[in-house]
Design a protein around this motif. Structure first.
Motif, PDB file in Angstrom:
ATOM      1  N   MET A 147       0.849  -1.197   0.000  1.00 47.54           N
ATOM      2  CA  MET A 147       0.000   0.000   0.000  1.00 47.54           C
ATOM      3  C   MET A 147       0.879   1.240   0.000  1.00 47.54           C
ATOM      4  O   MET A 147       1.804   1.367   0.801  1.00 47.54           O
ATOM      5  CB  MET A 147      -0.907  -0.006   1.233  1.00 47.54           C
ATOM      6  CG  MET A 147      -1.846   1.174   1.302  1.00 47.54           C
ATOM      7  SD  MET A 147      -2.934   1.073   2.754  1.00 47.54           S
ATOM      8  CE  MET A 147      -3.825   2.605   2.592  1.00 47.54           C
ATOM      9  N   SER A 148       0.605   2.158  -0.920  1.00 49.55           N
ATOM     10  CA  SER A 148       1.415   3.374  -1.015  1.00 49.55           C
ATOM     11  C   SER A 148       1.137   4.295   0.160  1.00 49.55           C
ATOM     12  O   SER A 148       0.059   4.266   0.758  1.00 49.55           O
ATOM     13  CB  SER A 148       1.120   4.098  -2.325  1.00 49.55           C
ATOM     14  OG  SER A 148      -0.235   4.511  -2.376  1.00 49.55           O
ATOM     15  N   LYS A 149       2.103   5.124   0.488  1.00 50.42           N
ATOM     16  CA  LYS A 149       1.950   6.053   1.606  1.00 50.42           C
ATOM     17  C   LYS A 149       2.490   7.422   1.225  1.00 50.42           C
ATOM     18  O   LYS A 149       3.257   7.573   0.268  1.00 50.42           O
ATOM     19  CB  LYS A 149       2.665   5.519   2.844  1.00 50.42           C
ATOM     20  CG  LYS A 149       4.136   5.233   2.667  1.00 50.42           C
ATOM     21  CD  LYS A 149       4.722   4.635   3.936  1.00 50.42           C
ATOM     22  CE  LYS A 149       6.203   4.267   3.772  1.00 50.42           C
ATOM     23  NZ  LYS A 149       6.398   3.146   2.817  1.00 50.42           N
ATOM     24  N   THR A 150       2.083   8.396   2.000  1.00 55.03           N
ATOM     25  CA  THR A 150       2.527   9.766   1.787  1.00 55.03           C
ATOM     26  C   THR A 150       3.352  10.203   2.985  1.00 55.03           C
ATOM     27  O   THR A 150       2.862  10.200   4.122  1.00 55.03           O
ATOM     28  CB  THR A 150       1.324  10.726   1.614  1.00 55.03           C
ATOM     29  OG1 THR A 150       0.579  10.325   0.464  1.00 55.03           O
ATOM     30  CG2 THR A 150       1.803  12.158   1.423  1.00 55.03           C
ATOM     31  N   ILE A 151       4.595  10.549   2.737  1.00 53.96           N
ATOM     32  CA  ILE A 151       5.506  10.951   3.809  1.00 53.96           C
ATOM     33  C   ILE A 151       5.859  12.430   3.664  1.00 53.96           C
ATOM     34  O   ILE A 151       6.231  12.885   2.580  1.00 53.96           O
ATOM     35  CB  ILE A 151       6.801  10.117   3.784  1.00 53.96           C
ATOM     36  CG1 ILE A 151       6.493   8.649   4.085  1.00 53.96           C
ATOM     37  CG2 ILE A 151       7.819  10.648   4.801  1.00 53.96           C
ATOM     38  CD1 ILE A 151       7.711   7.744   4.057  1.00 53.96           C
ATOM     39  N   LEU A 152       5.713  13.164   4.738  1.00 58.19           N
ATOM     40  CA  LEU A 152       6.126  14.569   4.768  1.00 58.19           C
ATOM     41  C   LEU A 152       7.528  14.624   5.341  1.00 58.19           C
ATOM     42  O   LEU A 152       7.779  14.128   6.448  1.00 58.19           O
ATOM     43  CB  LEU A 152       5.180  15.400   5.641  1.00 58.19           C
ATOM     44  CG  LEU A 152       5.651  16.837   5.951  1.00 58.19           C
ATOM     45  CD1 LEU A 152       5.628  17.695   4.691  1.00 58.19           C
ATOM     46  CD2 LEU A 152       4.777  17.477   7.031  1.00 58.19           C
ATOM     47  N   TYR A 153       8.445  15.228   4.594  1.00 60.95           N
ATOM     48  CA  TYR A 153       9.782  15.464   5.139  1.00 60.95           C
ATOM     49  C   TYR A 153       9.896  16.935   5.494  1.00 60.95           C
ATOM     50  O   TYR A 153       9.643  17.822   4.668  1.00 60.95           O
ATOM     51  CB  TYR A 153      10.883  15.100   4.146  1.00 60.95           C
ATOM     52  CG  TYR A 153      12.259  15.468   4.684  1.00 60.95           C
ATOM     53  CD1 TYR A 153      12.818  14.772   5.746  1.00 60.95           C
ATOM     54  CD2 TYR A 153      12.959  16.562   4.169  1.00 60.95           C
ATOM     55  CE1 TYR A 153      14.050  15.133   6.273  1.00 60.95           C
ATOM     56  CE2 TYR A 153      14.190  16.930   4.690  1.00 60.95           C
ATOM     57  CZ  TYR A 153      14.734  16.214   5.742  1.00 60.95           C
ATOM     58  OH  TYR A 153      15.954  16.580   6.264  1.00 60.95           O
ATOM     59  N   ALA A 154      10.286  17.202   6.718  1.00 60.52           N
ATOM     60  CA  ALA A 154      10.446  18.576   7.192  1.00 60.52           C
ATOM     61  C   ALA A 154      11.867  18.773   7.707  1.00 60.52           C
ATOM     62  O   ALA A 154      12.428  17.885   8.344  1.00 60.52           O
ATOM     63  CB  ALA A 154       9.439  18.881   8.303  1.00 60.52           C
ATOM     64  N   ARG A 155      12.425  19.905   7.381  1.00 61.77           N
ATOM     65  CA  ARG A 155      13.740  20.273   7.920  1.00 61.77           C
ATOM     66  C   ARG A 155      13.567  21.572   8.687  1.00 61.77           C
ATOM     67  O   ARG A 155      13.161  22.588   8.128  1.00 61.77           O
ATOM     68  CB  ARG A 155      14.770  20.444   6.798  1.00 61.77           C
ATOM     69  CG  ARG A 155      16.160  20.829   7.312  1.00 61.77           C
ATOM     70  CD  ARG A 155      17.182  20.844   6.172  1.00 61.77           C
ATOM     71  NE  ARG A 155      16.815  21.782   5.125  1.00 61.77           N
ATOM     72  CZ  ARG A 155      17.045  23.097   5.185  1.00 61.77           C
ATOM     73  NH1 ARG A 155      17.623  23.619   6.254  1.00 61.77           N
ATOM     74  NH2 ARG A 155      16.700  23.888   4.180  1.00 61.77           N
ATOM     75  N   VAL A 156      13.837  21.526   9.982  1.00 60.58           N
ATOM     76  CA  VAL A 156      13.688  22.691  10.845  1.00 60.58           C
ATOM     77  C   VAL A 156      15.081  23.146  11.240  1.00 60.58           C
ATOM     78  O   VAL A 156      15.740  22.526  12.064  1.00 60.58           O
ATOM     79  CB  VAL A 156      12.861  22.342  12.108  1.00 60.58           C
ATOM     80  CG1 VAL A 156      12.648  23.579  12.969  1.00 60.58           C
ATOM     81  CG2 VAL A 156      11.515  21.736  11.705  1.00 60.58           C
ATOM     82  N   SER A 157      15.540  24.231  10.614  1.00 58.03           N
ATOM     83  CA  SER A 157      16.933  24.636  10.805  1.00 58.03           C
ATOM     84  C   SER A 157      17.126  25.767  11.792  1.00 58.03           C
ATOM     85  O   SER A 157      18.216  25.976  12.301  1.00 58.03           O
ATOM     86  CB  SER A 157      17.550  25.040   9.454  1.00 58.03           C
ATOM     87  OG  SER A 157      16.775  26.044   8.839  1.00 58.03           O
ATOM     88  N   THR A 158      16.062  26.525  12.076  1.00 59.79           N
ATOM     89  CA  THR A 158      16.206  27.659  12.996  1.00 59.79           C
ATOM     90  C   THR A 158      15.107  27.629  14.047  1.00 59.79           C
ATOM     91  O   THR A 158      14.113  26.916  13.924  1.00 59.79           O
ATOM     92  CB  THR A 158      16.132  29.007  12.248  1.00 59.79           C
ATOM     93  OG1 THR A 158      14.836  29.120  11.614  1.00 59.79           O
ATOM     94  CG2 THR A 158      17.200  29.093  11.181  1.00 59.79           C
ATOM     95  N   ALA A 159      15.303  28.454  15.073  1.00 60.55           N
ATOM     96  CA  ALA A 159      14.360  28.464  16.195  1.00 60.55           C
ATOM     97  C   ALA A 159      12.975  28.969  15.796  1.00 60.55           C
ATOM     98  O   ALA A 159      11.974  28.624  16.418  1.00 60.55           O
ATOM     99  CB  ALA A 159      14.923  29.335  17.326  1.00 60.55           C
ATOM    100  N   ASP A 160      12.899  29.807  14.749  1.00 58.28           N
ATOM    101  CA  ASP A 160      11.608  30.377  14.369  1.00 58.28           C
ATOM    102  C   ASP A 160      10.831  29.486  13.397  1.00 58.28           C
ATOM    103  O   ASP A 160       9.744  29.841  12.953  1.00 58.28           O
ATOM    104  CB  ASP A 160      11.782  31.776  13.765  1.00 58.28           C
ATOM    105  CG  ASP A 160      12.653  31.764  12.511  1.00 58.28           C
ATOM    106  OD1 ASP A 160      13.308  30.740  12.278  1.00 58.28           O
ATOM    107  OD2 ASP A 160      12.673  32.784  11.800  1.00 58.28           O
ATOM    108  N   GLN A 161      11.375  28.321  13.057  1.00 53.04           N
ATOM    109  CA  GLN A 161      10.666  27.363  12.226  1.00 53.04           C
ATOM    110  C   GLN A 161      10.154  26.235  13.108  1.00 53.04           C
ATOM    111  O   GLN A 161      10.798  25.855  14.072  1.00 53.04           O
ATOM    112  CB  GLN A 161      11.592  26.787  11.143  1.00 53.04           C
ATOM    113  CG  GLN A 161      12.141  27.815  10.175  1.00 53.04           C
ATOM    114  CD  GLN A 161      13.165  27.199   9.235  1.00 53.04           C
ATOM    115  OE1 GLN A 161      13.586  26.064   9.400  1.00 53.04           O
ATOM    116  NE2 GLN A 161      13.576  27.981   8.251  1.00 53.04           N
TER     117      GLN A 161
END
Length: 211
Positions: free
Chosen positions: A1-15
């Motif tokens: 079964m296919s899936k949807t993955i969110l990749y997030a990169r949080v590099s600073t304090a305001d993100q």
């Protein structure tokens, strides 16, 4: 079964990770899993070298969808971004962005569509790197402007140090003239007279410059 993955990169304090997830869901994505890297540079650290980013290469399978807020979450290095997107397309993974709703799919075999798609990938990757370089230049300009303002606030750097100032003050207290003090200390006569007129100001100038 296919899936949807969110990749997030949080590099600073305001993100924040939550902001990127909410933004994706508001755009209509149904996220099955979130993979995120925190405090990681998108310039110096390739996606494969990030603690969580490298998991994408193991988890994503043919038919899956990789969602990112924008391509700059994958990185801010042109080569890394283009290599990453093309790798996933070859694996049958669809890459989609929340901002602008872009879709990069390797399914097409039409050469014109491939050319347009690849040109768009290159353009977006170049934009991500250019934006990072522009941010760095703006930061450098801001630092320089702040330095200049600070220097202006501090005034001209004193031509004497604290020891020399002490000699001037002592000699003035003993009744020595400006010309004599100038010869002894090597300071100009005008500087000696300024110190005589405003000794407290001379002390403050040293303090501002950390002398």
């Amino acid at each position: 079964m296919s899936k949807t993955i969110l990749y997030a990169r949080v590099s600073t304090a305001d993100q924040t990770l939550d902001h990127q997830k909410v933004q994706a869901e508001a755009a209509g994505f149904e996220i099955d899993e979130v993979i995120a890297d925190h405090g990681v540079s998108g310039v110096s650290t390739m996606l494969r070298d990030r603690p969580e980013g490298k998991r994408l290469f193991d988890k994503l399978r043919h038919g899956d969808t990789l969602v990112v807020r924008w391509v700059d979450r994958l990185g801010r290095n042109y080569q890394d971004i283009t290599d990453t997107i093309r790798h996933f397309m070859r694996q049958g993974v669809v890459v989609q962005t929340v901002i602008n709703g872009l879709t990069f799919d390797g399914a097409t075999r039409d050469p014109m569509q491939e050319a347009v798609r690849d040109a768009l990938i290159a353009f977006m990757a170049a934009s991500a790197q250019a934006q990072d370089e522009a941010n760095k230049e703006a930061q450098k300009a801001g630092i320089e402007a702040a330095r200049q303002v600070k220097s202006k606030y501090r005034g001209k750097k004193p031509s004497y140090d604290r020891e020399t100032l002490g000699v001037v003050v002592d000699m003035l207290g003993n009744g020595s003239g400006a010309s004599e003090i100038s010869k002894v200390t090597g300071l100009t006569r005008q500087t000696v007279l300024r110190i005589k007129k405003d000794t407290a100001g001379a002390e403050e100038a040293l303090r501002k410059w950390g002398l």
